[in-house]
Scaffold this active site. Structure first.
Site, PDB file in Angstrom:
ATOM      1  N   CYS A  58      23.841 -23.666  11.821  1.00  0.00           N
ATOM      2  CA  CYS A  58      22.666 -23.098  12.481  1.00  0.00           C
ATOM      3  C   CYS A  58      21.544 -24.104  12.689  1.00  0.00           C
ATOM      4  O   CYS A  58      20.593 -23.829  13.421  1.00  0.00           O
ATOM      5  CB  CYS A  58      22.156 -21.900  11.692  1.00  0.00           C
ATOM      6  SG  CYS A  58      23.369 -20.570  11.524  1.00  0.00           S
TER       7      CYS A  58
ATOM      8  N   GLY B 134      29.329  -9.217  16.928  1.00  0.00           N
ATOM      9  CA  GLY B 134      29.676  -9.014  15.525  1.00  0.00           C
ATOM     10  C   GLY B 134      29.197 -10.129  14.616  1.00  0.00           C
ATOM     11  O   GLY B 134      28.617 -11.117  15.054  1.00  0.00           O
TER      12      GLY B 134
END
Length: 394
Positions: free
Chosen positions: A82, A115
């Site tokens: 990330c 998801g």
């Protein structure tokens, strides 16, 4: 830092839900073109490019940039979870600061699936094996998706250690939504209240509701970094500079402390921030605006303390006093943050750069932080890496 580095152009496209927007290369090309247009230069002046993404085949950076220009320059593909976008920014800043290049393009994009995040390569050891082992021991709940266990467990640890109420995380999410209302590029622009967040479907009883987690997102953002000499030669803007930057990775305390907050990067963030404050000679009390990594409301709360925005254990009071928003001590995530703006992994660090550049230019519109002159960016990737960047405006 021996040479000053300027952010002379930024670009960003609207973030979108998976399956509703363009594919990765089209998104990346658009963001790159916008950054070049904002800088007022052509691709022919770019000497190097660093391109960040997490989910994609090798050399996807070339696929995105070739439609923009095929000048034979080095294109480096970057993947650091990330923190990928800010890692690419870190590398680009080093190139300009060191004199290896005068003008560098940084691009981040992500085409995500719906998801929760999950491993792609299941036929080999996972980088998260040691994280999972500690999480299994400290919090259990193996039925909950891994990212929720990590950050929910960290929030739970803060609650147990300091008596922090669940409502504190809900207040953060509500604040994010209020900010995102004024961001036309954000995924979620509907304002929600603290009560709405508390009453959302429960993901982990007593720890997290659905609205406390950021959504899977697709998007792209980019920046152009230049030296002072290059900017002067080509008449480019130099009103936003990178005053300091640091990147850290895990130390033994991540796994040996028995602390979920440290497992998700508290120590990395604290160390990186300390290095940046020392480099710049500017402390947390001097900050006007911060874009930090709120992948979960829990991580925003923990990061307040890691960055020194408030004392350890003081986050709940910091939030209650409104010191994390307009009119308070420091405006955090005026863009709406990952919680409302969205979190396309490879693009997030460059989207933060985009927001802070406009804040320091005074061009952020309805979300402008009045008189913003000093800005801090925090971008975290588990596995792990943390990049903290300080910007100054003129």
């Amino acid at each position: 830092m021996s040479r000053e580095v300027f952010v002379t152009g930024v670009g960003m496209i609207p973030f979108a839900k998976p399956g509703t927007g363009a594919v990765y290369d089209a998104m990346g090309a658009q963001a790159a073109r916008e950054a070049l247009a904002d800088a007022g230069i052509g691709y022919d002046l770019i000497e190097q490019a660093y391109v960040g993404y997490v989910y994609g085949d090798s050399t996807a950076g070339q696929k995105a940039l070739y439609p923009v220009g095929m000048s034979g320059i080095p294109i480096v593909n970057v993947n650091n979870n990330c923190s990928t976008g800010s890692t690419a920014l870190f590398l680009a800043r080093q190139a300009v600061q060191s004199g290896a290049a005068e003008c560098v393009l940084v691009l981040g994009f992500e085409q995500m699936s719906p998801g929760a995040l999950a491993s792609v390569f299941t036929d080999r050891p996972s980088p998260f094996d040691p994280f999972d082992a500690v999480t299994d021991k400290l919090v259990g709940h193996a039925e909950i998706p891994l990212a929720l266990r990590y950050f929910g467990g960290a929030g739970q640890a803060h609650m147990r250690k300091y008596g922090t109420p669940l409502e504190a995380f809900a207040r953060i999410r509500a604040k994010a939504s209020r900010h995102a209302v004024n961001n036309p590029l954000a995924l979620f622009r509907k304002e929600v209240t603290t009560e709405d967040v508390m009453n959302a479907p429960v993901i982990w009883d007593g720890v997290m509701t659905r609205l406390m987690a950021c959504p899977p997102t697709c998007g792209a953002a980019a920046a152009v970094l230049v030296s002072a000499d290059f900017a002067k030669k080509h008449g480019l803007r130099t009103d936003v500079s990178i005053a300091a930057q640091a990147m850290t990775t895990d130390r033994p305390s991540t796994f040996e402390s028995g602390d979920m907050m440290r497992l998700v990067g508290y120590d990395m963030a604290k160390e990186a921030a300390a290095k940046v404050y020392e480099q710049a000679g500017i402390g947390p009390d001097d900050l006007d605006v911060v874009e930090l990594h709120d992948c979960f409301a829990h991580n925003e709360l923990i990061t307040y303390e890691a960055l020194g925005l408030c004392p350890e254990g003081g986050a709940d009071q910091f939030i209650r006093a409104g010191d994390n928003t307009y009119g308070g001590k420091v405006v955090t995530n005026p863009s709406g943050g990952l919680l409302s703006k969205g979190h396309p992994l490879g693009a997030t660090g460059l989207a933060q750069c985009y927001e802070l550049t406009h804040q320091l230019r005074g061009s952020a519109g309805a979300r402008q932080v009045e008189g913003a002159r000093v800005a801090l960016q925090h971008n975290l990737g588990l596995g792990g890496a943390c990049v903290v960047t300080m910007y100054r405006g003129r």
